[in-house]
Write a protein that holds these residues in place. Structure first.
Motif, PDB file in Angstrom:
ATOM      1  N   GLN A  22       0.887  -1.118  -0.055  1.00 46.73           N
ATOM      2  CA  GLN A  22       0.214   0.078   0.019  1.00 46.73           C
ATOM      3  C   GLN A  22       1.117   1.216   0.013  1.00 46.73           C
ATOM      4  O   GLN A  22       1.936   1.236   0.756  1.00 46.73           O
ATOM      5  CB  GLN A  22      -0.897   0.001   1.165  1.00 46.73           C
ATOM      6  CG  GLN A  22      -2.038  -1.145   1.246  1.00 46.73           C
ATOM      7  CD  GLN A  22      -2.987  -1.119   2.456  1.00 46.73           C
ATOM      8  OE1 GLN A  22      -2.702  -0.420   3.332  1.00 46.73           O
ATOM      9  NE2 GLN A  22      -4.159  -1.672   2.064  1.00 46.73           N
ATOM     10  N   VAL A  23       0.523   2.182  -0.818  1.00 45.78           N
ATOM     11  CA  VAL A  23       1.091   3.453  -0.988  1.00 45.78           C
ATOM     12  C   VAL A  23       0.443   4.699  -1.145  1.00 45.78           C
ATOM     13  O   VAL A  23      -0.859   4.442  -1.347  1.00 45.78           O
ATOM     14  CB  VAL A  23       2.051   3.349  -2.123  1.00 45.78           C
ATOM     15  CG1 VAL A  23       3.132   2.175  -2.075  1.00 45.78           C
ATOM     16  CG2 VAL A  23       1.350   3.361  -3.327  1.00 45.78           C
ATOM     17  N   LYS A  24       0.800   5.842  -1.053  1.00 45.64           N
ATOM     18  CA  LYS A  24       0.010   6.880  -1.154  1.00 45.64           C
ATOM     19  C   LYS A  24       0.074   7.508  -2.510  1.00 45.64           C
ATOM     20  O   LYS A  24       0.923   7.281  -3.423  1.00 45.64           O
ATOM     21  CB  LYS A  24       0.657   8.222  -0.285  1.00 45.64           C
ATOM     22  CG  LYS A  24       0.663   8.173   1.015  1.00 45.64           C
ATOM     23  CD  LYS A  24       1.131   9.593   1.927  1.00 45.64           C
ATOM     24  CE  LYS A  24       0.796   9.424   3.280  1.00 45.64           C
ATOM     25  NZ  LYS A  24       1.413  10.598   3.959  1.00 45.64           N
ATOM     26  N   ALA A  25      -1.030   7.963  -3.198  1.00 47.06           N
ATOM     27  CA  ALA A  25      -1.108   8.220  -4.364  1.00 47.06           C
ATOM     28  C   ALA A  25      -2.412   9.412  -4.669  1.00 47.06           C
ATOM     29  O   ALA A  25      -3.146   9.638  -3.846  1.00 47.06           O
ATOM     30  CB  ALA A  25      -1.857   6.969  -5.352  1.00 47.06           C
ATOM     31  N   VAL A  26      -2.393   9.839  -5.993  1.00 45.29           N
ATOM     32  CA  VAL A  26      -3.510  10.814  -6.188  1.00 45.29           C
ATOM     33  C   VAL A  26      -4.231  10.300  -7.083  1.00 45.29           C
ATOM     34  O   VAL A  26      -4.037   9.952  -8.332  1.00 45.29           O
ATOM     35  CB  VAL A  26      -2.460  12.237  -6.739  1.00 45.29           C
ATOM     36  CG1 VAL A  26      -3.870  13.170  -7.114  1.00 45.29           C
ATOM     37  CG2 VAL A  26      -1.752  13.023  -5.797  1.00 45.29           C
ATOM     38  N   VAL A  27      -5.582  10.530  -6.843  1.00 45.05           N
ATOM     39  CA  VAL A  27      -6.598  10.031  -7.402  1.00 45.05           C
ATOM     40  C   VAL A  27      -7.713  11.065  -7.652  1.00 45.05           C
ATOM     41  O   VAL A  27      -8.232  11.812  -6.875  1.00 45.05           O
ATOM     42  CB  VAL A  27      -7.229   8.773  -6.571  1.00 45.05           C
ATOM     43  CG1 VAL A  27      -8.611   8.340  -7.578  1.00 45.05           C
ATOM     44  CG2 VAL A  27      -6.500   7.735  -6.287  1.00 45.05           C
ATOM     45  N   ALA A  28      -8.326  10.754  -8.710  1.00 44.78           N
ATOM     46  CA  ALA A  28      -9.339  11.754  -9.427  1.00 44.78           C
ATOM     47  C   ALA A  28     -10.733  10.707  -9.429  1.00 44.78           C
ATOM     48  O   ALA A  28     -10.693   9.677 -10.335  1.00 44.78           O
ATOM     49  CB  ALA A  28      -9.087  12.192 -10.848  1.00 44.78           C
ATOM     50  N   ARG A  29     -11.699  11.000  -8.473  1.00 44.45           N
ATOM     51  CA  ARG A  29     -12.672  10.156  -8.217  1.00 44.45           C
ATOM     52  C   ARG A  29     -13.851  10.273  -9.014  1.00 44.45           C
ATOM     53  O   ARG A  29     -14.667   9.398  -9.515  1.00 44.45           O
ATOM     54  CB  ARG A  29     -12.919  10.357  -6.841  1.00 44.45           C
ATOM     55  CG  ARG A  29     -12.168   9.518  -5.840  1.00 44.45           C
ATOM     56  CD  ARG A  29     -12.753   9.702  -4.420  1.00 44.45           C
ATOM     57  NE  ARG A  29     -11.829   9.153  -3.488  1.00 44.45           N
ATOM     58  CZ  ARG A  29     -11.800   7.809  -3.238  1.00 44.45           C
ATOM     59  NH1 ARG A  29     -12.700   6.927  -3.353  1.00 44.45           N
ATOM     60  NH2 ARG A  29     -10.719   7.466  -2.202  1.00 44.45           N
ATOM     61  N   PHE A  53      -9.641   7.633 -11.690  1.00 44.93           N
ATOM     62  CA  PHE A  53      -8.117   7.718 -12.237  1.00 44.93           C
ATOM     63  C   PHE A  53      -7.156   7.881 -11.381  1.00 44.93           C
ATOM     64  O   PHE A  53      -7.089   8.663 -10.362  1.00 44.93           O
ATOM     65  CB  PHE A  53      -8.126   8.969 -13.284  1.00 44.93           C
ATOM     66  CG  PHE A  53      -9.079   8.704 -14.461  1.00 44.93           C
ATOM     67  CD1 PHE A  53      -8.820   7.876 -15.565  1.00 44.93           C
ATOM     68  CD2 PHE A  53     -10.258   9.556 -14.723  1.00 44.93           C
ATOM     69  CE1 PHE A  53      -9.762   7.723 -16.355  1.00 44.93           C
ATOM     70  CE2 PHE A  53     -11.075   9.473 -15.751  1.00 44.93           C
ATOM     71  CZ  PHE A  53     -10.804   8.418 -16.855  1.00 44.93           C
ATOM     72  N   LEU A  54      -6.107   6.965 -11.669  1.00 42.17           N
ATOM     73  CA  LEU A  54      -4.640   7.275 -10.909  1.00 42.17           C
ATOM     74  C   LEU A  54      -4.016   8.041 -11.703  1.00 42.17           C
ATOM     75  O   LEU A  54      -3.490   7.477 -12.873  1.00 42.17           O
ATOM     76  CB  LEU A  54      -3.868   6.022 -10.612  1.00 42.17           C
ATOM     77  CG  LEU A  54      -2.602   5.918 -10.122  1.00 42.17           C
ATOM     78  CD1 LEU A  54      -2.706   6.682  -8.853  1.00 42.17           C
ATOM     79  CD2 LEU A  54      -1.983   4.591  -9.958  1.00 42.17           C
ATOM     80  N   LEU A  55      -3.794   9.435 -11.501  1.00 42.49           N
ATOM     81  CA  LEU A  55      -3.181  10.361 -12.299  1.00 42.49           C
ATOM     82  C   LEU A  55      -1.476  10.445 -12.231  1.00 42.49           C
ATOM     83  O   LEU A  55      -0.996   9.523 -11.537  1.00 42.49           O
ATOM     84  CB  LEU A  55      -3.718  11.979 -11.863  1.00 42.49           C
ATOM     85  CG  LEU A  55      -5.124  12.064 -11.853  1.00 42.49           C
ATOM     86  CD1 LEU A  55      -5.405  13.550 -11.549  1.00 42.49           C
ATOM     87  CD2 LEU A  55      -5.635  11.508 -13.348  1.00 42.49           C
ATOM     88  N   GLY A  56      -1.147  11.054 -13.302  1.00 44.56           N
ATOM     89  CA  GLY A  56       0.445  11.037 -13.414  1.00 44.56           C
ATOM     90  C   GLY A  56       1.127  10.235 -14.460  1.00 44.56           C
ATOM     91  O   GLY A  56       0.721   8.926 -14.451  1.00 44.56           O
ATOM     92  N   LEU A  65      -8.503   1.049 -10.192  1.00 44.32           N
ATOM     93  CA  LEU A  65      -8.036   2.238 -10.771  1.00 44.32           C
ATOM     94  C   LEU A  65      -7.735   2.298 -12.312  1.00 44.32           C
ATOM     95  O   LEU A  65      -7.406   1.342 -12.689  1.00 44.32           O
ATOM     96  CB  LEU A  65      -7.037   2.977 -10.020  1.00 44.32           C
ATOM     97  CG  LEU A  65      -7.254   3.150  -8.450  1.00 44.32           C
ATOM     98  CD1 LEU A  65      -5.940   3.081  -7.740  1.00 44.32           C
ATOM     99  CD2 LEU A  65      -8.113   4.493  -8.257  1.00 44.32           C
ATOM    100  N   SER A  66      -8.169   3.345 -12.949  1.00 48.43           N
ATOM    101  CA  SER A  66      -7.654   3.616 -14.356  1.00 48.43           C
ATOM    102  C   SER A  66      -6.235   4.332 -14.356  1.00 48.43           C
ATOM    103  O   SER A  66      -6.427   5.642 -14.133  1.00 48.43           O
ATOM    104  CB  SER A  66      -8.747   4.330 -15.244  1.00 48.43           C
ATOM    105  OG  SER A  66      -9.944   3.476 -15.234  1.00 48.43           O
ATOM    106  N   PRO A  67      -5.205   3.985 -14.622  1.00 49.75           N
ATOM    107  CA  PRO A  67      -3.943   4.641 -14.552  1.00 49.75           C
ATOM    108  C   PRO A  67      -3.904   5.562 -15.877  1.00 49.75           C
ATOM    109  O   PRO A  67      -4.147   5.053 -16.969  1.00 49.75           O
ATOM    110  CB  PRO A  67      -3.199   3.773 -14.516  1.00 49.75           C
ATOM    111  CG  PRO A  67      -3.470   2.221 -15.183  1.00 49.75           C
ATOM    112  CD  PRO A  67      -4.915   2.620 -14.803  1.00 49.75           C
ATOM    113  N   ALA A  68      -3.368   6.723 -15.402  1.00 51.44           N
ATOM    114  CA  ALA A  68      -3.413   7.981 -16.587  1.00 51.44           C
ATOM    115  C   ALA A  68      -2.322   7.305 -17.598  1.00 51.44           C
ATOM    116  O   ALA A  68      -1.208   7.008 -17.223  1.00 51.44           O
ATOM    117  CB  ALA A  68      -3.066   9.157 -16.121  1.00 51.44           C
ATOM    118  N   LEU A  69      -2.813   7.254 -18.841  1.00 52.41           N
ATOM    119  CA  LEU A  69      -1.773   6.641 -20.020  1.00 52.41           C
ATOM    120  C   LEU A  69      -1.187   5.414 -19.658  1.00 52.41           C
ATOM    121  O   LEU A  69      -0.033   4.936 -20.110  1.00 52.41           O
ATOM    122  CB  LEU A  69      -0.915   7.845 -20.414  1.00 52.41           C
ATOM    123  CG  LEU A  69      -1.384   9.102 -20.989  1.00 52.41           C
ATOM    124  CD1 LEU A  69      -0.372  10.023 -21.278  1.00 52.41           C
ATOM    125  CD2 LEU A  69      -2.213   8.654 -22.401  1.00 52.41           C
TER     126      LEU A  69
END
Length: 371
Positions: A3-10, A58-61, A128-132
């Motif tokens: 488990q890690v920290k991440a930035v998500v667009a819900r 989305f999992l951005l970046g 999650l849908s990872p960006a690109l």
């Protein structure tokens, strides 16, 4: 799994959240990468706004560099400890493009098979849908091993990570797609991050003059630092006529630039690019349009009569395994100033503010640092 920290667009238009996600152990053909730096690209904002698709959350970046932590079965191209730049073109090696020796046009690029998931809240376990296909606003991310390109480990992660998308798109639009070279003139319409990279690519290839066009005086002030020999404020003068005038001064008889790169993604500026090119010149569209935009109304006789090429550039027509190490070496040897694209280094909690700065044109790239 870890488990890690991440930035998500819900949800569409909602502010992004820093949350905890589950990262699976790598399966066959996959790798887990410890992210060191990741640029904040306009494509991430497109994802947040629902401009790409509606596959939230989305999992951005995606403009990232880091260290390979572990690899799955069958992976031979990278190993734990390798310093890599992530890419969204993991070529298949067996489609029509790959088989004809043009893997940069691979029709069957791929991402990790397993999915990262939300780890907390009522929707824990949601995929999650990872960006690109990357998802690198995270302390660690899971990707296909082919998305990892080894580069010089002495390179600064914040700088070379930008090769993962925007900088490569601009450099490649000039060098790979537009085929700028000595004896050719180039003009770039739009001086954001991609446009500045296109200017740098044209200058690096030996093109001259290299003309920067924008409506923002602050951006134009920076353009010579990336290699522009001339600047045009298109809010004050007709950019088509100015490009023609400048090129004719250098190459008598020229009726425009040999290569015009449109880095805005709008019909109006694409039309300017069309008429600003010399006879038999090349137009390259690298700016990303929205789905509702149409090719502007042009007399077909003008398309026929001017000859040349009208091209679009997808990821700068790059082949990461070929281009990333080369461009990194140019950077470490002082011939390509990737540091100039890094406007600021920020933390994982600062991405919403970075989106606003990007929207206001205040930065070329904010880069999230994880180490």
């Amino acid at each position: 799994m870890q488990q890690v920290k991440a930035v998500v667009a819900r949800a569409k238009g909602a502010p992004v959240e820093v949350t905890t996600i589950n990262v699976p152990d790598p399966g066959p053909g996959e790798a887990v990468v410890q992210v060191q730096a990741c640029g904040v690209c306009h494509t991430d904002l497109h994802y947040r706004e629902g401009g790409i698709n509606d596959e939230f959350p989305f999992l951005l970046g995606h403009e990232a560099a880091g260290i390979v932590e572990s690899v799955g079965e069958g992976v031979t191209t990278v190993a734990p400890g390798d310093f890599v730049v992530l890419n969204w073109r993991a070529v298949c090696g067996d489609c029509r493009a790959c088989n004809r020796g043009e893997p940069q046009y691979c029709f069957n690029t791929h991402n990790a098979t397993q999915k990262m998931t939300l780890a907390e809240g009522d929707d824990a376990g949601t995929e999650l849908s990872p960006a690109l296909g990357i998802g690198a606003f995270a302390e660690k991310t899971l990707v296909a091993a082919g998305q990892c390109t080894k580069v010089d480990p002495e390179a600064r992660p914040a700088a070379v990570g930008l090769l993962g998308c925007g900088v490569m798109a601009g450099l490649g639009a000039a060098i790979n797609t537009g085929e700028t070279t000595r004896g050719k003139s180039a003009a770039v319409i739009g001086c954001g991050g991609v446009g500045m990279a296109a200017i740098a690519g044209a200058a690096l290839s030996g093109a001259s003059p290299v003309i920067a066009v924008d409506i923002d005086a602050k951006k134009l002030e920076k353009a010579p630092g990336f290699g522009a020999t001339h600047t045009i404020d298109s809010s004050k003068v007709d950019p088509v006529e100015e490009i023609k005038r400048i090129c004719a001064e250098v190459y008598p008889g020229a009726e425009g630039a040999d290569v015009v790169i449109e880095a805005v993604g709008r019909p109006e500026t694409w039309k300017q690019a069309f008429y600003a090119r010399d006879l038999a010149g090349t137009v390259v569209l690298v700016g990303v349009p929205t789905p509702d935009m149409k090719v502007p109304d042009l007399p077909l006789i003008d398309v026929f009569g001017r000859g040349g090429s009208l091209k679009s550039s997808w990821y700068g027509d790059c082949l990461p395994s070929r281009d990333f190490p080369m461009l990194t070496d140019l950077y470490t040897s002082g011939r390509l100033d990737l540091d100039a694209f890094v406007s600021e280094e920020i933390g994982i909690d600062d991405i919403e503010a970075a989106f606003e700065k990007m929207h206001q044109g205040e930065v070329l790239r904010s880069v999230v640092m994880f180490t």
